[in-house]
Design an enzyme around this catalytic site. Structure first.
Site, PDB file in Angstrom:
ATOM      1  N   HIS A 586       0.825  -1.213   0.000  1.00  0.00           N
ATOM      2  CA  HIS A 586       0.000   0.000   0.000  1.00  0.00           C
ATOM      3  C   HIS A 586       0.855   1.258   0.000  1.00  0.00           C
ATOM      4  CE1 HIS A 586      -3.118  -2.625   2.354  1.00  0.00           C
ATOM      5  NE2 HIS A 586      -3.117  -2.906   1.049  1.00  0.00           N
ATOM      6  N   HIS A 629      -7.226  -0.458   2.770  1.00  0.00           N
ATOM      7  CA  HIS A 629      -6.535  -0.938   1.580  1.00  0.00           C
ATOM      8  C   HIS A 629      -6.825   0.097   0.500  1.00  0.00           C
ATOM      9  CE1 HIS A 629      -5.744  -5.215   3.008  1.00  0.00           C
ATOM     10  NE2 HIS A 629      -6.343  -4.588   4.016  1.00  0.00           N
TER      11      HIS A 629
END
Length: 704
Positions: A586, A629
């Site tokens: 990420h 996310h």
């Protein structure tokens, strides 16, 4: 073993659900094995009419989008809804059409991933001195759809607190434009991308799933639902968290994600396949002569006109090449160049084009067009590590390894790890511990600024301070996750609880070392450079171990195998995690949306400072990391970017950023194929849509 009764009930529910779905399934071969790719020739597919080759590229386009990943394809679809607007997407990777099984089957992300080969950029970091001196791998999807074609498919949104913290970081320059990035508008943009389907009854019962349909979109392109099958042991997750004092979240998608939950995933419930930016926004489109996609081609740089308008340079063309040894070609741009190359590609293209820190450009022998010190700075990432135990329970990995008929079914192969929890700093550290930790972090501000900022530029330093203060004074005391917990059951005979750092105090940078787009940039996230990150990560792993010792989860776990009983003291944990933690995939913030005075790269309208017509729209614009996310918010970024751009150029208003019905026709994979309108709002001929519908029906009939 898995329950035959549960399987039968699930299949019955699946059959009912499939019959009820009003969308044609995305065409896949009925006999395709879920464990190996098959040639596109063995499958009846509707190849995109948008693909072009370098020999058939037009001389010029209104918009050129550099990067056909998650955000790039959203923008391509939305901007080309205006029939009088021409759009070119240039993507370095292949289409992915030759490996549909690897992409479409959700569990392939664990067992048959296309990462590691030609569909992966195969990046790695510079040696990380505070993480064992390791060069950590950074896989990224190199294919149409980008990482949305290869990721774990979680649709976990940021919290309202985080989005409003982002807005507050940019509002001092233009409070009106910053409103586009406040919670209300950004929440609507995320919902606009989504087509939510509730879980199957048996799946909901097994896992204890909670959701609020009002927090979700109902007619967007990206399918959001839950797997067709839930491994029974997942039912231990929420009760274990409750016993440990971590309550279940009612619906993590509505702006408050604290607690335990099973989030939706980007799965198409009509056939249990991955729903990603290509299958959602591009594949279902009726023919659009105004949209071209050039793949296996790398943008080498943006070309700027000699004249300067209002102190800003203007992009006039884009150069591209198929390899480092092939000739460079040029395509002209009439309106804008939009960078959607992601956290690595977008800052790299800017620097190759002469926009960035002067010292970096000079070293790489790139002429300076715009000195913009923040390009590539403020790099942040989530780090994760896990505690593993032996188990005699059936895990996803055990069932998959059995090679049974069920283990190869579409229903089973739709399962992905999705049991999640976010805990705030107060829970993780205790009230007294949080007070002391906050004092430590704020007290270390000056030394961190002096020792950890990777630039001597005053604006970058100010940006570091602003991000640091937001984490210290908004995130840490707030009701927002600092650690994510994930239940992982894809390894045979083992269960893991992973802990992932969500709001790093460490910031790094990305920079080019040559003028070639085919030379990888240096990626240096400076993992664990701030000791506060070590503390949070350590406590997160200790919490993961405690959860494994908490009923009912403790009743199905055997011996701890990693890191094992030898790791017990704080020093043991810190030494271990520095050698074992890796990316949670990420990365963010290399083209941060911040004021220019704080090392920003883009303003609230996504325009790159010092340019009149270059924007960035991808995960690189986030000035802070989110406890989420990044797929779900990045769909929101792209939808919002399309609205901003279309509002600027079009007399007609863009498609509404709302979760209500907008009159869009829903495609074979649930994509919103909005009415294509010209600049004066005239609808395009209905023949294209009718023709496409007939072809789709014939395709589905051939697959029955």
């Amino acid at each position: 073993m898995w329950s035959v009764e549960l399987f039968a009930l699930t299949l019955a529910a699946v059959s009912t659900r499939v019959l009820a779905v009003s969308h044609f399934p995305h065409p896949i071969h009925a006999d395709a094995s879920p464990h190996r790719p098959h040639s596109p020739r063995s499958t009846f597919t509707l190849d995109s009419r948008s693909y072009v080759t370098s020999s058939s590229v037009s001389d010029s386009y209104d918009f050129i989008i550099a990067g056909g990943g998650l955000a790039g394809l959203v923008l391509a679809s939305r901007l080309s809804e205006d029939a009088g607007t021409t759009v070119l997407v240039i993507e370095a990777g292949d289409t992915g059409d030759a490996v549909p099984s690897f992409i479409n089957i959700p569990a392939s992300t664990y067992y048959n991933s296309i990462l590691g080969g030609s569909y992966d950029w195969q990046y790695s970091t510079a040696p990380q001195s505070n993480a064992g001196g390791r060069n950590l791998p950074w896989p990224r999807g190199k294919v149409l759809g980008g990482s949305s074609a290869v990721n774990g498919m979680y649709l976990v949104r940021p919290s309202e607190l985080e989005i409003n913290a982002w807005k507050s970081l940019i509002s001092e320059d233009d409070s009106s434009a910053a409103n586009s990035w406040g919670w209300d508008q950004f929440f609507a943009a995320m919902k606009k991308s989504e087509n939510f389907t509730p879980p199957l009854d048996e799946v909901q019962k097994v896992a204890g799933i909670k959701y609020d349909a009002s927090n979700h979109g109902s007619d967007g392109p990206v399918h959001a639902t839950y797997p067709a099958y839930m491994v029974p042991l997942v039912g231990n997750w929420l009760p274990t968290l409750e016993t440990a004092g971590i309550p279940a979240a009612e619906d993590s998608s509505g702006g408050r994600s604290i607690g335990g939950f099973i989030p939706p995933s980007s799965i198409n419930p009509s056939n249990w396949t991955r729903s990603y930016s290509k299958s959602a926004y591009i594949d279902p489109l009726p023919p659009r002569s105004n949209l071209h996609i050039l793949y296996n081609t790398t943008v080498t740089r943006i070309v700027f006109a000699d004249n300067v308008t209002g102190g800003n340079v203007t992009a006039s063309a884009v150069e591209y090449a198929t390899s480092s040894t092939s000739g460079v070609k040029t395509v002209n741009v009439k309106k804008e160049v939009i960078l959607a190359g992601g956290v690595i590609g977008s800052p790299q293209i800017l620097q190759l084009s002469g926009i960035g820190p002067k010292d970096i450009l000079d070293t790489a022998n790139v002429g300076v067009k715009v000195e913009l010190p923040g390009v590539g700075q403020h790099l942040q990432d989530h780090l994760a590590a896990g505690v593993f135990w032996e188990t005699d329970q059936d895990t996803q990995g055990t069932i998959h390894a059995s090679n049974s008929a069920f283990s190869q079914s579409a229903e089973f192969m739709s399962f992905i790890n999705s049991a999640t929890a976010y805990v705030n700093a107060s829970y993780l550290l205790g009230d007294a511990g949080l007070s002391g930790f906050h004092d430590f972090v704020t007290g270390a501000r000056s030394s961190s600024v002096s020792n950890l900022v990777t630039s001597t530029d005053s604006t970058v330093i100010e940006g570091y301070k602003a991000i640091y203060d937001t984490v210290a004074n908004t995130i840490l005391p707030g009701d927002v996750g600092v650690i994510e917990l994930l239940l992982s059951i894809n390894v045979p005979g083992q269960i893991a609880i992973q802990a992932a750092l969500q709001h790093p105090l460490s910031q790094g940078r990305l920079y080019i070392t040559s003028s070639s787009a085919f030379d990888k940039p240096v990626i240096d996230p400076q993992y664990f450079s701030h000791p506060g990150d070590v503390t949070i990560m350590r406590e997160g792993l200790k919490l993961a171990r405690r959860l494994g010792q908490t009923a009912p989860m403790s009743g199905i776990l055997g011996k701890e195998v990693t890191p094992g009983s030898d790791v017990s003291t704080d020093d043991d944990w810190e030494k271990w995690l520095k050698s074992h933690a890796g990316t949670e995939y990420h990365p963010a913030s290399t083209c941060a949306m911040l004021p220019k005075s704080k090392g920003g790269v883009v303003d609230a309208k996504l325009l790159v400072y010092g340019t009149s017509n270059v924007r960035v729209a991808d995960a690189s614009i986030y000035p802070i990391e989110f406890a989420s996310h990044l797929g779900a918010p990045t769909y929101g970024v792209a939808e919002q970017a399309a609205n901003i751009i279309r509002s600027f150029y079009n007399a007609a208003a863009p498609s509404s950023t709302s979760s209500s019905k907008s009159g869009s026709a829903t495609s074979t994979s649930g994509s919103s194929s909005s009415q294509e309108s010209s600049k004066n709002g005239a609808a395009s001929s209905p023949l294209n849509g009718i023709t496409y519908a007939i072809i789709s029906i014939l395709a589905c009939a051939l697959l029955l």
